[in-house]
Motif scaffolding. Structure first.
Motif, PDB file in Angstrom:
ATOM      1  N   VAL A  65       0.841  -1.207   0.000  1.00 51.83           N
ATOM      2  CA  VAL A  65       0.000   0.000   0.000  1.00 51.83           C
ATOM      3  C   VAL A  65       0.875   1.255   0.000  1.00 51.83           C
ATOM      4  O   VAL A  65       0.578   2.241  -0.677  1.00 51.83           O
ATOM      5  CB  VAL A  65      -0.966  -0.006   1.198  1.00 51.83           C
ATOM      6  N   GLU A  66       1.995   1.230   0.748  1.00 54.34           N
ATOM      7  CA  GLU A  66       2.920   2.373   0.757  1.00 54.34           C
ATOM      8  C   GLU A  66       3.478   2.623  -0.644  1.00 54.34           C
ATOM      9  O   GLU A  66       3.581   3.771  -1.089  1.00 54.34           O
ATOM     10  CB  GLU A  66       4.071   2.106   1.738  1.00 54.34           C
ATOM     11  N   PHE A  81       2.043   1.772  -3.486  1.00 52.07           N
ATOM     12  CA  PHE A  81       0.954   2.255  -4.341  1.00 52.07           C
ATOM     13  C   PHE A  81       0.670   3.742  -4.099  1.00 52.07           C
ATOM     14  O   PHE A  81       0.353   4.483  -5.026  1.00 52.07           O
ATOM     15  CB  PHE A  81      -0.310   1.428  -4.111  1.00 52.07           C
ATOM     16  N   GLU A  82       0.779   4.167  -2.857  1.00 52.75           N
ATOM     17  CA  GLU A  82       0.575   5.586  -2.560  1.00 52.75           C
ATOM     18  C   GLU A  82       1.665   6.443  -3.209  1.00 52.75           C
ATOM     19  O   GLU A  82       1.399   7.552  -3.692  1.00 52.75           O
ATOM     20  CB  GLU A  82       0.531   5.808  -1.044  1.00 52.75           C
ATOM     21  N   ASP A  92      -5.358   3.236  -7.845  1.00 56.36           N
ATOM     22  CA  ASP A  92      -6.176   4.142  -7.036  1.00 56.36           C
ATOM     23  C   ASP A  92      -7.393   3.426  -6.450  1.00 56.36           C
ATOM     24  O   ASP A  92      -7.715   3.596  -5.266  1.00 56.36           O
ATOM     25  CB  ASP A  92      -6.640   5.329  -7.881  1.00 56.36           C
ATOM     26  N   TYR A 141      -7.683   0.307  -5.710  1.00 52.93           N
ATOM     27  CA  TYR A 141      -7.260  -0.599  -4.645  1.00 52.93           C
ATOM     28  C   TYR A 141      -6.956   0.185  -3.367  1.00 52.93           C
ATOM     29  O   TYR A 141      -7.399  -0.197  -2.267  1.00 52.93           O
ATOM     30  CB  TYR A 141      -6.021  -1.389  -5.069  1.00 52.93           C
ATOM     31  N   VAL A 142      -6.201   1.274  -3.504  1.00 53.91           N
ATOM     32  CA  VAL A 142      -5.838   2.069  -2.320  1.00 53.91           C
ATOM     33  C   VAL A 142      -7.091   2.645  -1.662  1.00 53.91           C
ATOM     34  O   VAL A 142      -7.229   2.627  -0.428  1.00 53.91           O
ATOM     35  CB  VAL A 142      -4.859   3.201  -2.705  1.00 53.91           C
ATOM     36  N   GLN A 143      -8.008   3.131  -2.491  1.00 50.68           N
ATOM     37  CA  GLN A 143      -9.243   3.704  -1.940  1.00 50.68           C
ATOM     38  C   GLN A 143     -10.084   2.645  -1.223  1.00 50.68           C
ATOM     39  O   GLN A 143     -10.696   2.909  -0.179  1.00 50.68           O
ATOM     40  CB  GLN A 143     -10.083   4.368  -3.048  1.00 50.68           C
ATOM     41  N   LYS A 193      -8.854  -0.022   0.307  1.00 49.25           N
ATOM     42  CA  LYS A 193      -8.169  -0.302   1.573  1.00 49.25           C
ATOM     43  C   LYS A 193      -8.452   0.784   2.610  1.00 49.25           C
ATOM     44  O   LYS A 193      -8.492   0.516   3.810  1.00 49.25           O
ATOM     45  CB  LYS A 193      -6.658  -0.416   1.343  1.00 49.25           C
ATOM     46  N   LYS A 194      -8.651   2.012   2.127  1.00 53.13           N
ATOM     47  CA  LYS A 194      -8.925   3.128   3.031  1.00 53.13           C
ATOM     48  C   LYS A 194     -10.408   3.279   3.350  1.00 53.13           C
ATOM     49  O   LYS A 194     -10.791   4.106   4.173  1.00 53.13           O
ATOM     50  CB  LYS A 194      -8.405   4.434   2.417  1.00 53.13           C
TER      51      LYS A 194
END
Length: 432
Positions: A269-270, A272-273, A293, A295-297, A299-300
């Motif tokens: 995730v780090e 990907f950010e 984006d 995937y990260v969204q 996870k958040k």
């Protein structure tokens, strides 16, 4: 005493169940790679390479090599005169296959780098270059790294050679033998991708980590060749560094996503950010941005933003019908407020690997390898470029015979493409 016994058992149990370290997992991948190098089309491919490298060798020590050289030198000389794949006859391929069947064990166990380079073989034939003028010592190690690296790109761009050959060439490449230029970084990037495709995620992660460290140390490096090879567009020096940094973070993140430990998922995730930050700087809006984006969204817990990126991704030409269906289902479940279902059952790490892999392969497939040979000022560049398709055809035909295709079957397939090849097959098989 009893307490001491229980304590000892507890310590032993803890040691047995503790997670392996990064270095232990990396070494595990190295061992697995060594066991997977000689398979499928690799041996026919290595056989063709050994024919050329052996042709340039004056070595007379090994009786087995002398027998190999006696059978193969004439075939090499014949291939050297061909400019197009369709000039390679069925008879020549059958002759190569006959030598291959006799020398299969020799090819499997022989290290090709003990012989002169491929460029030396071409120089010997076309320029009459003597062995005393061939690459030696450090210069030879560097040239071998260049050749293995170029052939990695060729295999990735080729429909006929593919990932088996790319993996072999990656394993043979030693980037440390190359000067500290962008070629070194590009080869690490491609090695990382091929290792990823074959499931060697820790080897792959290591390549991208080293590349990111190299990029940090070489702030003024020219990345124009890399941008061209990866089809990343016409960017200035600063933009190129940002784009390349993002690409390395992206694929390292996918590697980490495929791993089993919780810490690896957090690291993914780090990464990907970091990718999203780089893409924002470049004002990029493509499949890589959307897949990362979303995937990260997810996870958040930002489902609305995830849906926006998924809707863009759904329209991409890189998606197969089944991929598009996954994206559509993901959007449906997110609208029902079921993010966990999407992350666990639909939009999983394999899907991420597939989309990012398709993105890069789509670009590598467009690479003009002939142009790359000439750009890097390889000796006899124009002539070598013409041999690429011929060598691919030779490997393909030998592999067909190896898989049990008879001369008759290969001849029939060739006959559909041209009467000349069909006639040659009939000469070899009167009953054809």
């Amino acid at each position: 005493m009893k307490k001491l016994f229980y304590l000892t058992c507890l310590l032993l149990l803890t040691a047995c169940t503790s997670e392996k370290t990064d270095e232990e997992l990396l070494e595990q991948d190295r061992e697995a790679l060594r066991e997977n190098l000689i398979s499928g089309k690799v041996v026919p491919y290595k056989f063709v390479k050994l024919m050329f490298r052996g042709y340039a060798s004056d070595d007379t020590g090994s009786a087995e090599f002398k027998a190999f050289k006696k059978e193969s030198d004439g075939l090499v000389q014949k291939i050297m005169e061909l400019d197009h794949a369709d000039e390679l006859s069925i008879k020549d391929c059958w002759s190569m296959y006959q030598v291959y069947t006799q020398m299969d064990d020799f090819v499997t166990k022989t290290d090709e780098d003990q012989f002169p380079t491929i460029v030396d073989a071409f120089s010997k034939h076309w320029n009459g270059t003597k062995s005393s003028q061939f690459f030696k010592d450090k210069a030879k190690l560097e040239e071998e790294a260049r050749e293995h690296g170029f052939l990695t790109i060729l295999a990735m761009a080729s429909k006929d050679l593919g990932t088996e050959i790319a993996l072999y060439e990656c394993a043979e490449t030693d980037p440390e033998q190359l000067p500290d230029t962008e070629l070194k970084g590009l080869l690490r990037f491609l090695r990382g991708f091929v290792f990823m495709e074959k499931g060697f995620y820790y080897l792959s992660e290591n390549e991208y980590t080293q590349n990111l460290e190299w990029l940090k140390k070489n702030k003024n490096v020219d990345l124009s060749f890399t941008m061209q090879t990866l089809q990343l567009g016409h960017l200035n020096k600063e933009e190129s560094r940002t784009a390349y940094h993002g690409m390395n973070c992206l694929f390292r993140g996918v590697d980490r996503l495929m791993m089993e430990r919780d810490i690896d998922g957090e690291r993914a995730v780090e990464d990907f950010e970091s990718v999203l930050k780089d893409c924002k700087k470049l004002k990029l809006d493509n499949e890589l941005v959307w897949v990362v984006d979303s995937y990260v969204q997810l996870k958040k817990g930002n489902k609305e933003q995830a849906i926006v990126s998924l809707k863009k991704l759904k329209k991409s030409d890189l998606l197969l019908p089944e991929d598009r269906e996954i994206v559509e289902e993901s959007i449906t479940y997110l609208k029902k407020d079921d993010s966990e279902k999407v992350l666990k059952d639909l939009y999983d790490k394999v899907f991420m690997l597939k989309i990012t892999g398709n993105f890069l392969y789509n670009r590598i497939a467009q690479v003009n390898t002939n142009k790359l040979i000439k750009q890097k000022q390889v000796p006899n560049a124009s002539k070598i470029a013409k041999k690429v398709a011929v060598l691919e055809e030779a490997v393909g035909q030998i592999d067909r015979f190896r898989k049990g295709k008879t001369l008759k079957e290969v001849g029939e397939a060739a006959g559909k493409e041209g009467g000349k090849l069909l006639d040659e097959a009939k000469e070899l098989l009167p009953e054809f």
